[in-house]
Design a protein around this motif. Structure first.
Motif, PDB file in Angstrom:
ATOM      1  N   PHE A 228       3.654   2.782  18.950  1.00  0.00           N
ATOM      2  CA  PHE A 228       3.046   4.088  18.734  1.00  0.00           C
ATOM      3  C   PHE A 228       1.597   3.918  18.238  1.00  0.00           C
ATOM      4  CE2 PHE A 228       2.186   7.745  15.978  1.00  0.00           C
ATOM      5  CZ  PHE A 228       2.558   8.786  16.785  1.00  0.00           C
TER       6      PHE A 228
ATOM      7  N   SER B 293      -0.112  19.190   9.264  1.00  0.00           N
ATOM      8  CA  SER B 293       1.045  18.555   9.894  1.00  0.00           C
ATOM      9  C   SER B 293       1.819  17.738   8.855  1.00  0.00           C
ATOM     10  CB  SER B 293       0.549  17.672  11.044  1.00  0.00           C
ATOM     11  OG  SER B 293       1.531  16.793  11.458  1.00  0.00           O
ATOM     12  N   PHE B 294       1.085  17.019   8.000  1.00  0.00           N
ATOM     13  CA  PHE B 294       1.689  16.220   6.939  1.00  0.00           C
ATOM     14  C   PHE B 294       2.518  17.098   6.002  1.00  0.00           C
ATOM     15  CE2 PHE B 294       1.324  14.529   2.580  1.00  0.00           C
ATOM     16  CZ  PHE B 294       1.895  13.282   2.751  1.00  0.00           C
TER      17      PHE B 294
ATOM     18  N   ILE C 106       5.168   7.079   9.903  1.00  0.00           N
ATOM     19  CA  ILE C 106       4.616   8.421   9.710  1.00  0.00           C
ATOM     20  C   ILE C 106       3.520   8.404   8.639  1.00  0.00           C
ATOM     21  CG2 ILE C 106       5.265  10.705   8.785  1.00  0.00           C
ATOM     22  CD1 ILE C 106       7.921  10.220  10.391  1.00  0.00           C
TER      23      ILE C 106
ATOM     24  N   GLU D 167       1.777   5.846   7.638  1.00  0.00           N
ATOM     25  CA  GLU D 167       0.640   5.043   8.099  1.00  0.00           C
ATOM     26  C   GLU D 167      -0.213   5.837   9.097  1.00  0.00           C
ATOM     27  OE1 GLU D 167       1.647   0.933   8.791  1.00  0.00           O
ATOM     28  OE2 GLU D 167      -0.162   0.667   9.999  1.00  0.00           O
ATOM     29  N   THR D 168       0.459   6.606   9.944  1.00  0.00           N
ATOM     30  CA  THR D 168      -0.273   7.417  10.929  1.00  0.00           C
ATOM     31  C   THR D 168      -1.112   8.478  10.218  1.00  0.00           C
ATOM     32  OG1 THR D 168       1.520   7.068  12.477  1.00  0.00           O
ATOM     33  CG2 THR D 168      -0.013   8.827  13.035  1.00  0.00           C
ATOM     34  N   TYR D 169      -0.496   9.179   9.264  1.00  0.00           N
ATOM     35  CA  TYR D 169      -1.250  10.209   8.546  1.00  0.00           C
ATOM     36  C   TYR D 169      -2.430   9.604   7.785  1.00  0.00           C
ATOM     37  CZ  TYR D 169       2.074  13.932   9.593  1.00  0.00           C
ATOM     38  OH  TYR D 169       2.829  14.872  10.236  1.00  0.00           O
TER      39      TYR D 169
ATOM     40  N   PHE E 263      -0.183  20.148  16.105  1.00  0.00           N
ATOM     41  CA  PHE E 263       1.069  20.736  16.560  1.00  0.00           C
ATOM     42  C   PHE E 263       1.101  20.899  18.073  1.00  0.00           C
ATOM     43  CE2 PHE E 263       0.418  22.113  12.200  1.00  0.00           C
ATOM     44  CZ  PHE E 263       1.587  21.637  11.616  1.00  0.00           C
ATOM     45  N   THR E 264       0.106  20.357  18.741  1.00  0.00           N
ATOM     46  CA  THR E 264       0.093  20.391  20.207  1.00  0.00           C
ATOM     47  C   THR E 264       0.036  18.958  20.724  1.00  0.00           C
ATOM     48  OG1 THR E 264      -2.306  20.490  20.245  1.00  0.00           O
ATOM     49  CG2 THR E 264      -1.137  22.598  20.271  1.00  0.00           C
ATOM     50  N   MET E 265       0.221  18.801  22.022  1.00  0.00           N
ATOM     51  CA  MET E 265       0.230  17.440  22.579  1.00  0.00           C
ATOM     52  C   MET E 265      -1.174  16.970  22.948  1.00  0.00           C
ATOM     53  SD  MET E 265       3.309  16.357  22.441  1.00  0.00           S
ATOM     54  CE  MET E 265       3.308  14.877  23.423  1.00  0.00           C
TER      55      MET E 265
ATOM     56  N   TRP F  23       0.818  -1.217   0.000  1.00  0.00           N
ATOM     57  CA  TRP F  23       0.000   0.000   0.000  1.00  0.00           C
ATOM     58  C   TRP F  23       0.851   1.266   0.000  1.00  0.00           C
ATOM     59  CZ3 TRP F  23       0.877   3.201   4.113  1.00  0.00           C
ATOM     60  CH2 TRP F  23       1.464   2.609   5.232  1.00  0.00           C
TER      61      TRP F  23
ATOM     62  N   TYR G  52      -1.123  14.757  19.250  1.00  0.00           N
ATOM     63  CA  TYR G  52       0.219  14.663  18.679  1.00  0.00           C
ATOM     64  C   TYR G  52       0.289  13.874  17.364  1.00  0.00           C
ATOM     65  CZ  TYR G  52       0.415  10.397  21.670  1.00  0.00           C
ATOM     66  OH  TYR G  52       0.162   9.201  22.290  1.00  0.00           O
ATOM     67  N   CYS G  53      -0.726  13.084  17.067  1.00  0.00           N
ATOM     68  CA  CYS G  53      -0.680  12.323  15.803  1.00  0.00           C
ATOM     69  C   CYS G  53      -0.973  13.203  14.591  1.00  0.00           C
ATOM     70  CB  CYS G  53      -1.693  11.183  15.844  1.00  0.00           C
ATOM     71  SG  CYS G  53      -1.075   9.784  16.768  1.00  0.00           S
TER      72      CYS G  53
ATOM     73  N   ILE H  88       5.660  20.354  18.375  1.00  0.00           N
ATOM     74  CA  ILE H  88       5.928  20.410  19.804  1.00  0.00           C
ATOM     75  C   ILE H  88       6.887  19.277  20.161  1.00  0.00           C
ATOM     76  CG2 ILE H  88       4.814  19.904  22.023  1.00  0.00           C
ATOM     77  CD1 ILE H  88       4.111  22.642  21.274  1.00  0.00           C
TER      78      ILE H  88
END
Lengths: 52, 611
Positions: free
Chosen positions: B179, B94-95, B80, B82-84, B246-248, A22, B242-243, A48
């Motif tokens: 993660f 963020s991407f 990264i 996969e997370t996006y 720009f903040t936690m 993929w 965070y995923c 951050i």
């Protein structure tokens, strides 16, 4: 200067070994638009936490 | 692989860039880039640290047999993407921010490494996984032939927590948590919410915790984290940002705790302290469960730890006291900097299969792996500065005079020997003081370090006398264990005083060594061993002879936001622009009142971004 394996080759080897097929279209797209993405970006990353 | 080959380990591009050089199994040098560039947590390619390591070994780049990077970029890139993809279209901004960094630099690490090494290196470049690097940095330098290993941090490629086992020259990671479920990120989320800087303010949360009560712990367990009996855990991502952002933390998180994040530098309230106490308790509970699981899985009596969370010395102290492990060894550079060392050691032992010899003390050499300066260089420097100084040829006399100055209440900048590798100053780049002095903590915090008054200071205690002062029957050479001060040294605080509001508790005398006693009677202890640190040991011994107290206050030689001093110039500047009374540069003593005036104090203080 050392001769290193191309990163594109490494990426596709990774996809083959890990069977993450993929990823292939996303990577092709990113590589095609890479120059535009880099040129269109701002230098400072406001993360951050440097997860990415 | 012949034992005289050099391997260079590198960590870079995220935070705490560093380089480490080994020759066979021998750790020759290791240093963090921030000490040279004066940018705290510098993430740039560590060219200065590499230059120093090569200089220390007196070799050139082309003599390196291998170069190793501390994580695997392609695996991280996959995480990264996969997370996006999992959150898309959320996280587009963020991407778009992350991709240029990846496509321009982070993905092309061999090229970046070659460039950083001025294209003079022709040999192989290896990549170890992030948690293999941490695990290797924890186990291989340890004094154990076999041990359980725990690594926990924010995130590497995918892994955030791992349990493994180390035997002789081999480590094997048995279990892992991936993660976005991360103990490090959970703690950092609260660090952010309490108004401190992520990745550097975590110590403050730990220091602030004893002022509060863990009233939010149940709420955290009820809503945010699902902790299982085997120590595995799951974080409800709807409370975090965070995923994709720009903040936690997310708005849902803010609603749960009744308000937005505290503004940086605003007044700390009891609520902030209760939040700190709560997350500290949660993290300790998880650390204990993970440690118990590691014991169950391995059945071994020794434990090694690394990763940013392993710098939580309160949690470490509890693991030592409350689990079946009889001995614990923690990598002093447990953050990402230590990954440089771990990756080099992993290559030597595991990739190359070289045998491992156990060193009784440990192979870390007290973590004194950084640069040092010769007496002649120091003399030359001080003369150039037109500084007034006394030079000693006799170490006994020198340490006796330093001890006398300490007993007079002087705050002393102590710069001697090789710089420490890791975030703790262990006597060679330290500011030291008299722990009996009730004003020492406030003076050091407010007039020397220019930092928050609540922050505690640590004691450096002769190892042979540790038992007289602390409930600790274990060495702590790297200041990574917290233990209680013994009853006979405590001063009881009556109930009325106990109810005094938050930070004002600081002013209460709680022991006969108030400067290193935290408000819960705990202390983060460094045990000083003559075999590891002979000069610092001699100095504390001289203070002991003079006062009957075998310990000094020890804090890092820097001001708030500044990396620990690296050069003579850094040390002299910090001395001149703060209320440090005396500067020791190896065998030279400089007293503040005798020095020529130096302009620029305000500029100096404003150079460093607050942490």
């Amino acid at each position: 200067m050392a001769k290193r394996k191309s990163i594109i080759l490494e990426l596709f080897e990774f996809i083959k070994v890990h069977k993450t097929y993929w990823l292939a279209p996303i990577i092709v797209l990113l590589l095609l638009t890479g120059v535009l993405i880099i040129l269109g970006s701002s230098q400072a990353a406001p993360f951050i936490y440097t997860l990415f | 692989m012949p034992s005289d080959l050099y391997i260079l380990g590198i960590s870079a591009f995220y935070h705490d860039s560093a380089a480490a050089l080994i020759k066979g199994e021998n750790i020759l040098a290791a240093a963090q880039e921030e000490r040279f560039t004066r940018k705290k947590h510098d993430h740039a390619f560590p060219k200065n640290a590499i230059h120093y390591c090569l200089q220390e070994a007196d070799i050139t780049i082309d003599q390196l047999a291998a170069v190793v990077f501390y994580d695997k970029p392609i695996l991280k890139f996959e995480r990264i993407l996969e997370t996006y993809l999992a959150y898309a279209p959320k996280g587009l901004k963020s991407f778009l921010t992350a991709m240029p960094l990846w496509l321009g630099q982070k993905l092309y690490l061999p090229r970046e490494i070659d460039k950083g090494l001025e294209n003079l290196y022709e040999g192989p470049i290896y990549f170890t996984t992030h948690h293999e690097s941490h695990a290797a940095s924890a186990f291989f330098p340890s004094p154990f032939e076999e041990a359980a290993i725990i690594t926990f941090d924010g995130v590497g490629e995918w892994t955030t927590t791992s349990i493994g086992v180390g035997r002789n020259n081999n480590i094997n990671l048995l279990k892992e948590i991936k993660f976005p479920h991360s103990l490090g990120l959970l703690y950092s989320a609260f660090t952010y919410y309490i108004g401190f800087r992520v990745n550097s303010g975590e110590y403050k949360v730990m220091g602030l915790a004893p002022y509060g009560k863990p009233v939010y712990s149940d709420l955290i367990f009820e809503h945010i984290i699902d902790l299982k009996a085997d120590g595995s855990f799951w974080l409800d991502q709807s409370y975090f940002n965070y995923c994709t952002g720009f903040t936690m933390t997310s708005n849902k998180f803010h609603r749960l705790f009744g308000g937005p994040p505290r503004k940086s530098e605003s007044l700390l309230t009891q609520r902030d302290m209760d939040l700190a106490a709560s997350i500290q308790k949660v993290v300790e509970d998880i650390m204990l469960k993970v440690a118990n699981r590691a014991y169950e899985l391995t059945g071994l009596k020794y434990l090694c730890m690394a990763g940013g969370v392993a710098l939580n010395c309160v949690g470490n102290g509890r693991i030592l006291r409350e689990t079946q492990f009889s001995k614990v060894w923690i990598q002093p550079a447990s953050g990402d900097a230590g990954g440089a060392l771990g990756s080099a050691l992993f290559t030597w032992y595991q990739i190359k299969g070289n045998p491992r010899e156990i060193i009784k003390q440990d192979a870390q050499k007290g973590s004194f792996l950084g640069p040092s300066f010769s007496q002649s260089k120091i003399r030359e420097f001080l003369q150039l500065k037109k500084a007034k100084f006394s030079e000693y040829n006799n170490e006994d006399l020198l340490t006796k005079d330093i001890a006398k100055l300490l007993a007079e209440g002087k705050v002393i900048g102590h710069f001697a020997g090789r710089m420490e590798f890791g975030p703790r100053a262990l006597g060679n780049r330290s500011i030291i003081g008299d722990p009996r002095n009730p004003d020492m903590q406030t003076k050091m915090n407010l007039k020397v370090k220019f930092r928050e008054s609540f922050r505690p200071f640590a004691p450096s205690c002769l190892i042979e006398n540790t038992d007289d002062f602390f409930e600790l029957n274990h060495e702590s050479p790297y200041m990574l264990l917290v233990a209680q001060i013994k009853e006979n040294h405590r001063i009881k605080v009556n109930e009325n005083q106990e109810s005094i509001f938050d930070i004002d508790k600081l002013k209460q005398l709680r022991s006969d060594v108030p400067a290193i006693t935290h408000i819960d009677y705990s202390a983060r202890i460094q045990t000083v061993d003559e075999k590891i640190s002979p000069r610092f040991h001699k100095l504390i011994k001289a203070f002991y002879k003079l006062t009957g107290y075998p310990l000094v206050v020890n804090t890092s030689f820097n001001i708030r936001g500044e990396p620990i001093v690296g050069t003579l110039q850094d040390a002299y500047r910090c001395f001149m622009y703060t209320d440090i009374d005396v500067l020791i540069l190896e065998n030279c003593i400089c007293k503040k009142e005798e020095q020529p005036k130096m302009e620029g104090a305000d500029e100096y203080k404003s150079t460093f971004k607050l942490d």
